[in-house]
Design a protein around this motif. Sequence first.
Motif, mmCIF file in Angstrom:
data_model
loop_
_atom_site.group_PDB
_atom_site.id
_atom_site.type_symbol
_atom_site.label_atom_id
_atom_site.label_comp_id
_atom_site.label_asym_id
_atom_site.label_seq_id
_atom_site.Cartn_x
_atom_site.Cartn_y
_atom_site.Cartn_z
ATOM 1 N N CYS A 92 0.860 -1.186 0.000
ATOM 2 C CA CYS A 92 0.000 0.000 0.000
ATOM 3 C C CYS A 92 0.892 1.231 0.000
ATOM 4 C CB CYS A 92 -0.890 -0.039 1.237
ATOM 5 S SG CYS A 92 -2.080 1.312 1.290
ATOM 6 N N MET A 93 0.704 2.098 -0.965
ATOM 7 C CA MET A 93 1.568 3.267 -1.126
ATOM 8 C C MET A 93 0.765 4.561 -1.064
ATOM 9 S SD MET A 93 4.432 1.808 -1.519
ATOM 10 C CE MET A 93 4.973 0.153 -1.841
ATOM 11 N N ASN A 94 1.424 5.610 -0.562
ATOM 12 C CA ASN A 94 0.822 6.937 -0.632
ATOM 13 C C ASN A 94 0.656 7.299 -2.097
ATOM 14 O OD1 ASN A 94 0.561 7.801 2.127
ATOM 15 N ND2 ASN A 94 2.789 7.731 2.199
ATOM 16 N N ASP A 95 -0.484 7.837 -2.438
ATOM 17 C CA ASP A 95 -0.791 8.098 -3.840
ATOM 18 C C ASP A 95 -0.757 9.584 -4.150
ATOM 19 O OD1 ASP A 95 -1.666 7.854 -6.480
ATOM 20 O OD2 ASP A 95 -3.746 8.014 -5.883
ATOM 21 N N LYS A 96 0.124 9.963 -5.006
ATOM 22 C CA LYS A 96 0.187 11.324 -5.549
ATOM 23 C C LYS A 96 0.068 11.235 -7.066
ATOM 24 C CE LYS A 96 1.326 13.041 -1.523
ATOM 25 N NZ LYS A 96 0.317 13.529 -0.639
ATOM 26 N N ARG A 97 -0.796 10.342 -7.523
ATOM 27 C CA ARG A 97 -1.004 10.088 -8.959
ATOM 28 C C ARG A 97 0.270 9.547 -9.599
ATOM 29 N NH1 ARG A 97 -5.266 10.162 -6.997
ATOM 30 N NH2 ARG A 97 -6.831 11.745 -7.241
ATOM 31 N N VAL A 98 0.852 8.528 -8.958
ATOM 32 C CA VAL A 98 2.114 7.980 -9.447
ATOM 33 C C VAL A 98 1.936 7.067 -10.649
ATOM 34 C CG1 VAL A 98 3.307 8.218 -7.261
ATOM 35 C CG2 VAL A 98 2.067 6.115 -7.738
ATOM 36 N N PHE A 99 0.739 6.542 -10.852
ATOM 37 C CA PHE A 99 0.485 5.742 -12.051
ATOM 38 C C PHE A 99 -0.206 6.629 -13.075
ATOM 39 C CE2 PHE A 99 0.536 1.911 -9.168
ATOM 40 C CZ PHE A 99 1.657 1.347 -9.735
ATOM 41 N N PRO A 100 0.395 6.784 -14.249
ATOM 42 C CA PRO A 100 -0.096 7.763 -15.214
ATOM 43 C C PRO A 100 -1.324 7.345 -16.027
ATOM 44 C CG PRO A 100 1.821 6.654 -16.093
ATOM 45 C CD PRO A 100 1.642 6.157 -14.679
ATOM 46 N N THR A 101 -1.624 6.063 -16.083
ATOM 47 C CA THR A 101 -2.669 5.600 -16.995
ATOM 48 C C THR A 101 -3.809 4.934 -16.236
ATOM 49 O OG1 THR A 101 -0.983 5.254 -18.684
ATOM 50 C CG2 THR A 101 -3.100 4.196 -19.050
ATOM 51 N N ASN A 102 -5.032 5.291 -16.589
ATOM 52 C CA ASN A 102 -6.235 4.748 -15.979
ATOM 53 C C ASN A 102 -6.881 3.787 -16.981
ATOM 54 O OD1 ASN A 102 -8.873 4.295 -15.144
ATOM 55 N ND2 ASN A 102 -9.251 6.424 -14.581
ATOM 56 N N LEU A 103 -7.052 2.528 -16.583
ATOM 57 C CA LEU A 103 -7.673 1.534 -17.472
ATOM 58 C C LEU A 103 -9.126 1.248 -17.103
ATOM 59 C CD1 LEU A 103 -4.784 -1.057 -18.001
ATOM 60 C CD2 LEU A 103 -5.428 0.907 -19.414
ATOM 61 N N GLY A 104 -9.732 2.098 -16.299
ATOM 62 C CA GLY A 104 -11.147 1.952 -15.980
ATOM 63 C C GLY A 104 -11.408 1.179 -14.697
ATOM 64 N N ILE A 105 -12.634 0.711 -14.532
ATOM 65 C CA ILE A 105 -13.084 0.033 -13.321
ATOM 66 C C ILE A 105 -12.943 -1.481 -13.501
ATOM 67 C CG2 ILE A 105 -15.029 -0.320 -11.754
ATOM 68 C CD1 ILE A 105 -13.947 2.545 -11.766
ATOM 69 N N LYS A 106 -12.149 -2.102 -12.621
ATOM 70 C CA LYS A 106 -11.878 -3.535 -12.736
ATOM 71 C C LYS A 106 -11.617 -4.128 -11.355
ATOM 72 C CE LYS A 106 -9.719 -2.849 -17.236
ATOM 73 N NZ LYS A 106 -10.990 -2.774 -17.869
ATOM 74 N N ASN A 107 -11.648 -5.449 -11.255
ATOM 75 C CA ASN A 107 -11.181 -6.092 -10.026
ATOM 76 C C ASN A 107 -9.690 -6.373 -10.196
ATOM 77 O OD1 ASN A 107 -10.805 -8.633 -11.333
ATOM 78 N ND2 ASN A 107 -12.892 -9.246 -10.866
ATOM 79 N N VAL A 108 -9.062 -6.941 -9.171
ATOM 80 C CA VAL A 108 -7.603 -7.098 -9.205
ATOM 81 C C VAL A 108 -7.146 -7.990 -10.363
ATOM 82 C CG1 VAL A 108 -7.475 -8.993 -7.542
ATOM 83 C CG2 VAL A 108 -5.537 -7.458 -7.801
ATOM 84 N N LYS A 109 -7.860 -9.068 -10.616
ATOM 85 C CA LYS A 109 -7.468 -9.964 -11.708
ATOM 86 C C LYS A 109 -7.652 -9.291 -13.066
ATOM 87 C CE LYS A 109 -8.118 -14.585 -13.520
ATOM 88 N NZ LYS A 109 -8.768 -15.882 -13.354
ATOM 89 N N GLU A 110 -8.798 -8.643 -13.261
ATOM 90 C CA GLU A 110 -9.051 -7.945 -14.527
ATOM 91 C C GLU A 110 -8.038 -6.830 -14.760
ATOM 92 O OE1 GLU A 110 -13.942 -8.395 -14.476
ATOM 93 O OE2 GLU A 110 -12.990 -6.637 -13.598
ATOM 94 N N CYS A 111 -7.668 -6.135 -13.702
ATOM 95 C CA CYS A 111 -6.693 -5.049 -13.824
ATOM 96 C C CYS A 111 -5.330 -5.603 -14.228
ATOM 97 C CB CYS A 111 -6.606 -4.282 -12.512
ATOM 98 S SG CYS A 111 -5.571 -2.807 -12.566
ATOM 99 N N GLY A 112 -4.924 -6.718 -13.615
ATOM 100 C CA GLY A 112 -3.648 -7.340 -13.973
ATOM 101 C C GLY A 112 -3.609 -7.781 -15.425
ATOM 102 N N VAL A 113 -4.689 -8.393 -15.890
ATOM 103 C CA VAL A 113 -4.762 -8.845 -17.288
ATOM 104 C C VAL A 113 -4.729 -7.645 -18.228
ATOM 105 C CG1 VAL A 113 -6.282 -9.942 -18.992
ATOM 106 C CG2 VAL A 113 -5.919 -11.026 -16.768
ATOM 107 N N ALA A 114 -5.499 -6.610 -17.907
ATOM 108 C CA ALA A 114 -5.526 -5.410 -18.750
ATOM 109 C C ALA A 114 -4.165 -4.720 -18.778
ATOM 110 C CB ALA A 114 -6.603 -4.449 -18.252
ATOM 111 N N ALA A 115 -3.495 -4.663 -17.619
ATOM 112 C CA ALA A 115 -2.160 -4.055 -17.558
ATOM 113 C C ALA A 115 -1.186 -4.810 -18.445
ATOM 114 C CB ALA A 115 -1.658 -4.037 -16.110
ATOM 115 N N GLN A 116 -1.199 -6.122 -18.350
ATOM 116 C CA GLN A 116 -0.295 -6.946 -19.146
ATOM 117 C C GLN A 116 -0.567 -6.772 -20.632
ATOM 118 O OE1 GLN A 116 -0.473 -11.164 -18.344
ATOM 119 N NE2 GLN A 116 1.626 -11.445 -19.021
#
Length: 86
Positions: A4-28
Amino acid sequence: YIGCMNDKRVFPTNLGIKNVKECGVAAQKAGFTKYGLKYGDSSGYGRCLCLVGNDNSYNVYGKSPSCLLIGDQYIGNDNSVAVYSW
């Protein structure tokens, strides 16, 4: 799960609303190695904002104690992001 990290918008890209598995697949599929979840839904479905990136910039602002464990996944809130890697 990296942590868990403090968030200052460190990830530049938003891939929408997903669960953890869907987010991992979409990221890959999109060519990203790190992904994070925040603003989770506490209904147990675990659908969250999926944020992605390729470097270790997520760690620039340090760790946060404010992620929540919902079901079998951690999610961040307004000030944190739960960071994963595949």
